[in-house]
Design a protein around this motif. Sequence first.
Motif, PDB file in Angstrom:
ATOM      1  N   GLU A 148      -8.824  -5.698  -0.439  1.00  0.00           N
ATOM      2  CA  GLU A 148      -8.425  -6.468  -1.039  1.00  0.00           C
ATOM      3  C   GLU A 148      -8.512  -6.475  -2.468  1.00  0.00           C
ATOM      4  N   ASP A 149      -8.932  -5.486  -3.063  1.00  0.00           N
ATOM      5  CA  ASP A 149      -9.411  -5.558  -4.458  1.00  0.00           C
ATOM      6  C   ASP A 149      -8.125  -5.140  -5.090  1.00  0.00           C
ATOM      7  N   GLU A 150      -7.307  -5.904  -5.849  1.00  0.00           N
ATOM      8  CA  GLU A 150      -6.085  -5.623  -6.703  1.00  0.00           C
ATOM      9  C   GLU A 150      -6.406  -4.697  -7.829  1.00  0.00           C
ATOM     10  N   THR A 151      -7.459  -4.393  -8.229  1.00  0.00           N
ATOM     11  CA  THR A 151      -7.794  -3.542  -9.289  1.00  0.00           C
ATOM     12  C   THR A 151      -7.658  -1.880  -8.853  1.00  0.00           C
ATOM     13  N   ILE A 152      -7.859  -1.809  -7.837  1.00  0.00           N
ATOM     14  CA  ILE A 152      -7.766  -0.428  -7.195  1.00  0.00           C
ATOM     15  C   ILE A 152      -6.772  -0.206  -6.341  1.00  0.00           C
ATOM     16  N   TYR A 153      -5.917   0.873  -6.693  1.00  0.00           N
ATOM     17  CA  TYR A 153      -4.692   1.045  -5.926  1.00  0.00           C
ATOM     18  C   TYR A 153      -5.033   1.981  -4.591  1.00  0.00           C
ATOM     19  N   LYS A 154      -4.474   1.514  -3.406  1.00  0.00           N
ATOM     20  CA  LYS A 154      -4.652   2.097  -2.091  1.00  0.00           C
ATOM     21  C   LYS A 154      -3.356   3.166  -1.912  1.00  0.00           C
ATOM     22  N   VAL A 155      -3.330   4.313  -2.114  1.00  0.00           N
ATOM     23  CA  VAL A 155      -2.140   5.269  -2.426  1.00  0.00           C
ATOM     24  C   VAL A 155      -1.964   5.941  -0.997  1.00  0.00           C
ATOM     25  N   GLY A 156      -0.620   6.260  -0.740  1.00  0.00           N
ATOM     26  CA  GLY A 156      -0.314   7.200   0.494  1.00  0.00           C
ATOM     27  C   GLY A 156       1.139   6.792   0.767  1.00  0.00           C
TER      28      GLY A 156
END
Length: 570
Positions: free
Chosen positions: A119-127
């Motif tokens: 849920e941390d919006e400062t870290i992008y979860k990419v895929g």
Amino acid sequence: MQTSTKYKLYVTSAALAVGCTVSYMIYKRRKRRRDAAELFDYLTINTVTTEQTCDQVVAELKRRCQKHRALGFDCEWVTEKGKRQPVALVQLSSYDGYCGLFRLNAMETLPESLKDLLEDETIYKVGVAPADDGKYLCFDYSVMMKSTLDVRHLAELGGFEAGGLATLSSALLGAVLDKSWRIRCSDWEAKELTKSQVKYAAIDAHVAIRIFAMLLEQLGSKRTVLSWLFGTNGTSVWSHLDDYCSMYADVHYKMKPVKLKDGSKEKHSKTREPAVLSKRYTHSTRTKPLYNNCYLEAPDGELLCTCDQKKAYWFVNKELADVMKEDPLTVRLRFEPAGRSMGDVGRYYQLKKENKCVVCGSTNSYIRKNVVPREYRKLFPEIMKEHSSHDVVLLCTSCHQQSNMRDLAMRGRLADLCDAPLATGVRNGSSKFLEDAVSKKIKSAARALRHQCDKLPEARRKELEDILLQHYPEHDEITEELLEEASNITVLYENSEYESHGAKVVDYFLNHEGLLRLEEMWREHFLSSMKPRFMPELWSVKHNEERLRVKWNEGRLSQEHLKSIGLTTL
């Protein structure tokens, strides 16, 4: 030759050089493709089954992703009889190859450390399609994922054809992924994962972050060349990460075939669509102003509220009001209204409303957003439906999609609190319609015989005919009339025990905390999940409570009214 012309030539030459270099690198990778398991043999893989281990792995992932502010992300689950089971595995990988495989099915609850990271919006979860996986995590574990980013957005931005993860990996990294069905569809809920499963899961997440980094570096190289040419301070692309990524955060990437003039479907186009759309009604994107900010006055000239042009002229056409001024349009009522504006709650309706996205401020186009969703509000008593415009705000297409995605987590929390399962098929909730498996089999057999009979093997055709004749014993042979009747057999029937999620939630709050609290929870959720910067002045979480208190003090609210919203006093 003029200086500006020289600069243009320099820029063109530099851009061509960068493009040629990148193209050559990709060409070399394509020429020497290698198996991904061999290419990424340096991975450090941690399989997590306990909360303590989870906290340690999450802390390490956060430490290692400080430069890129991104992690490769993927999920795995099991499908039984066509129904998706809750997410069993979450995969996260840093750029340097530190991978965490979080076996959610083996843990009693989702650890807070992992939830906070997702849920941390400062870290992008990419895929590839990470927003879809985020939606499943929301349904299954009430995780409100933020900053998912589909790498296909960046691939298209960089001029590459956006395919699946395996296609991008092969083209950009020269790594061939194992995408055989045996590993993809294996048992991800098994007591112990096989070495092949572990390797497959970790590589998928790691490939995503490597593709992300490569595409960002390429996009950043163009910026660096221009900075060097014009004497400005060139900075790393990672210092401007949000410039490239924020507009794509939590935005779906969907490829649609586009019909050409000759009727073929060879080309594709990217479309951004809201994550949650009604099957009956589509969201309408507005390019014309929603708020006309016309003025409605009481008979003595006191301002009551602003309104749209259509409503103002409705009073005039019904001979209930007179036009006092054309610009801005001002209409004065000929009758005394039921109530007048009191305090801040009344002043809210007198203020001008801006035609822009309340989150980002965009003014190009916008969609109405119901802060309190209609599935709940439509069940409220009339006393609470009045002046519902307070909870209708404008969002641009991208923000509207993000908001809808994040609403799923709120619905999940309400489902758990109120014992009101969402009819999604993944939360074991009841469904409005039930499917008769026998009827479905009969209908499928009849349609196959009607439309594919000539293509069916003799044994399969005989099997399908036997299915029909067993159900229709009065028939000795298959006829066209029999096939037509069986093709139209009813498969779905209404579930008499069904009660909608919205109805159960409203009923819960009516008998516990009151419906005003349900409204407030949705407003608080919108503020915390979207962090809007351009909300209308005097917009309030407790707006309806303040409005009803004014009515109560004026004697225009009865005990029956209070009872209808689940309260005994205000």
